[in-house]
Motif scaffolding. Structure first.
Motif, PDB file in Angstrom:
ATOM      1  N   GLN A  24      61.348  49.610  12.791  1.00 51.32           N
ATOM      2  CA  GLN A  24      60.074  50.281  12.531  1.00 51.32           C
ATOM      3  C   GLN A  24      59.880  50.586  11.057  1.00 51.32           C
ATOM      4  O   GLN A  24      58.818  51.047  10.657  1.00 51.32           O
ATOM      5  CB  GLN A  24      59.901  51.535  13.387  1.00 51.32           C
ATOM      6  N   LEU A  33      49.516  47.536  15.247  1.00 51.51           N
ATOM      7  CA  LEU A  33      49.608  48.975  15.523  1.00 51.51           C
ATOM      8  C   LEU A  33      48.477  49.420  16.453  1.00 51.51           C
ATOM      9  O   LEU A  33      48.668  50.261  17.331  1.00 51.51           O
ATOM     10  CB  LEU A  33      49.560  49.777  14.221  1.00 51.51           C
ATOM     11  N   GLU A  37      48.778  51.189  20.092  1.00 54.37           N
ATOM     12  CA  GLU A  37      47.996  52.388  20.448  1.00 54.37           C
ATOM     13  C   GLU A  37      47.306  52.180  21.799  1.00 54.37           C
ATOM     14  O   GLU A  37      47.300  53.072  22.654  1.00 54.37           O
ATOM     15  CB  GLU A  37      46.966  52.624  19.339  1.00 54.37           C
ATOM     16  N   ARG A  48      52.493  61.891  21.383  1.00 54.69           N
ATOM     17  CA  ARG A  48      52.603  61.357  20.014  1.00 54.69           C
ATOM     18  C   ARG A  48      51.958  62.321  19.008  1.00 54.69           C
ATOM     19  O   ARG A  48      52.492  62.587  17.937  1.00 54.69           O
ATOM     20  CB  ARG A  48      51.944  59.974  19.974  1.00 54.69           C
ATOM     21  N   ARG A  55      55.461  59.909  10.252  1.00 55.71           N
ATOM     22  CA  ARG A  55      56.474  58.872  10.516  1.00 55.71           C
ATOM     23  C   ARG A  55      57.035  59.015  11.937  1.00 55.71           C
ATOM     24  O   ARG A  55      57.404  58.034  12.570  1.00 55.71           O
ATOM     25  CB  ARG A  55      57.577  58.905   9.462  1.00 55.71           C
ATOM     26  N   GLN A  57      55.223  60.192  14.456  1.00 55.08           N
ATOM     27  CA  GLN A  57      54.134  59.715  15.324  1.00 55.08           C
ATOM     28  C   GLN A  57      54.183  58.195  15.441  1.00 55.08           C
ATOM     29  O   GLN A  57      54.042  57.628  16.529  1.00 55.08           O
ATOM     30  CB  GLN A  57      52.779  60.153  14.759  1.00 55.08           C
ATOM     31  N   ARG A  58      54.417  57.555  14.305  1.00 58.73           N
ATOM     32  CA  ARG A  58      54.451  56.080  14.291  1.00 58.73           C
ATOM     33  C   ARG A  58      55.649  55.572  15.092  1.00 58.73           C
ATOM     34  O   ARG A  58      55.558  54.608  15.843  1.00 58.73           O
ATOM     35  CB  ARG A  58      54.529  55.622  12.835  1.00 58.73           C
ATOM     36  N   GLN A  59      56.769  56.238  14.923  1.00 59.57           N
ATOM     37  CA  GLN A  59      57.978  55.835  15.640  1.00 59.57           C
ATOM     38  C   GLN A  59      57.783  55.978  17.160  1.00 59.57           C
ATOM     39  O   GLN A  59      58.167  55.101  17.934  1.00 59.57           O
ATOM     40  CB  GLN A  59      59.140  56.712  15.180  1.00 59.57           C
TER      41      GLN A  59
END
Lengths: 257, 89
Positions: A24, A33, A37, A48, A55, A57-59
């Motif tokens: 990631q 991405l 979502e 999330r 970072r 949230q993205r993970q």
């Protein structure tokens, strides 16, 4: 536009364990991405959004898109159809009705790496760690590991001690995750034995009602700085076949409906 | 030790494992794992920090009560409240 059919399911044989890893920290296309979502459920998106730092949230987004895409990869079930039920310790299992395969999974993440392991039926746990992590690990070993593990760490040359700690730590995490109980299981009640050229072996104190002959463990190095441990409840008489592959979020669009 | 003292000790322990966290932005009733992505290693280091600050031993079965700030403070209040007056632990 009529959605195209899902790709035909990939084969997961009875004795297979497949591990899908995802970096990631590598650049990921914004469109990919957006697909991730769209794969998440509203509940997952709400979880999330609880993370304070972007970072994390993205993970979370990538990890849970990876779970859905991986389960769909082997079953042909559309990602949005997956529902999950948690046991009393919070471990999730697929709960979608009418799925022919008894597919089970376990998810782990650390800085730079996410891993999702899948198999049919058997208990499974996976743990990944960044071995460069500064985490006062030896403090944890002295307080929480089994005496034999602490003694082994003390014998290891200092330069190798942190990496050996992560070998033990990821194995112990993989085991307690496979049991579905996490840290509710006392870490000092079981001890791993590491020997060059042999799979890790486990021993239990009477406090844990478990049998070493029902478990298989592996330690893998998916990158130069990551350790991955796998725990599978299955007799070592019949070794499971383990495959590790790299997931590409750009391909998750195949499962987006 | 007052509830405010305990909260301050909990926040110090938390900052030792998540130094970039802003305590003012944390929701006191939501799991720290879900807000800061704390993992098992962070949790054990948090428990070690609590032990050092408060001389409190926390059994594995109680770890789930430490997940959110408010629950953690309440747990410690109960746990330390049971200490006999003037007695050590």
């Amino acid at each position: 536009m009529t959605p195209a059919a899902l790709p035909p399911p990939a084969r997961l044989a009875d004795d297979d364990v497949h591990i899908w890893c995802l970096r990631q920290d590598h650049p990921i296309d914004p469109q990919a991405l957006a697909v991730c979502e769209a794969l998440l459920s509203p509940g997952e998106r709400a979880r999330r959004d609880r993370f304070v730092f972007p970072r994390h949230q993205r993970q979370f987004l990538l990890a849970h898109a990876l779970v859905r895409a991986t389960l769909s990869h082997y079953t042909g079930v559309a990602p949005a159809r997956w529902t999950f039920a948690e046991n009393q310790y919070g471990r999730p299992e697929p709960a979608t009705p009418d799925v022919a395969l008894p597919i089970r999974f376990n998810l782990s993440h650390t800085d730079g790496l996410i891993a999702c392991a899948v198999t049919l039926g058997r208990d499974i746990g996976v743990d990944v760690e960044d071995v460069t992590r500064q985490a006062a690990g030896l403090d944890i070993a002295e307080r929480y590991f089994a005496p034999a593990e602490v003694a082994d760490l003390a014998r290891v040359p200092e330069a190798d001690r942190a990496r050996t700690f992560f070998d033990y730590w990821t194995l112990k995490e993989a085991y307690i995750k496979a049991r579905g109980m996490g840290l509710a299981l006392p870490l000092r009640a079981f001890a791993f034995r590491l020997a060059p050229g042999a799979p890790p072996a486990i021993a239990f104190t009477p406090e844990l009602d478990d049998d070493p002959a029902t478990w298989q463990f592996r330690l893998l190095r998916p990158t130069a700085t990551h350790r991955l441990a796998l725990a599978v409840r299955d007799s070592p008489v019949r070794p499971v076949r383990i495959a590790l592959d790299w997931a590409d979020p750009a391909l998750f669009a195949r499962y987006h409906r | 030790m007052t509830r405010d003292d305990l909260r301050s000790a909990v926040i110090d322990a938390l900052l030792s494992v998540a130094p970039e966290a802003d305590p003012a932005r944390l929701k006191p009733d939501v799991s720290l794992r879900d807000q800061l992505d704390l993992d098992s290693m962070d949790l054990l280091n948090f428990i070690i920090a609590l032990h050092r600050a408060l001389q409190v031993d926390i059994p594995e079965a109680d770890y789930r009560r430490l997940m959110a700030l408010d629950g953690c403070v309440t747990y410690l209040e109960e746990k330390l409240g049971s200490t006999p007056a003037g007695g050590g632990r």
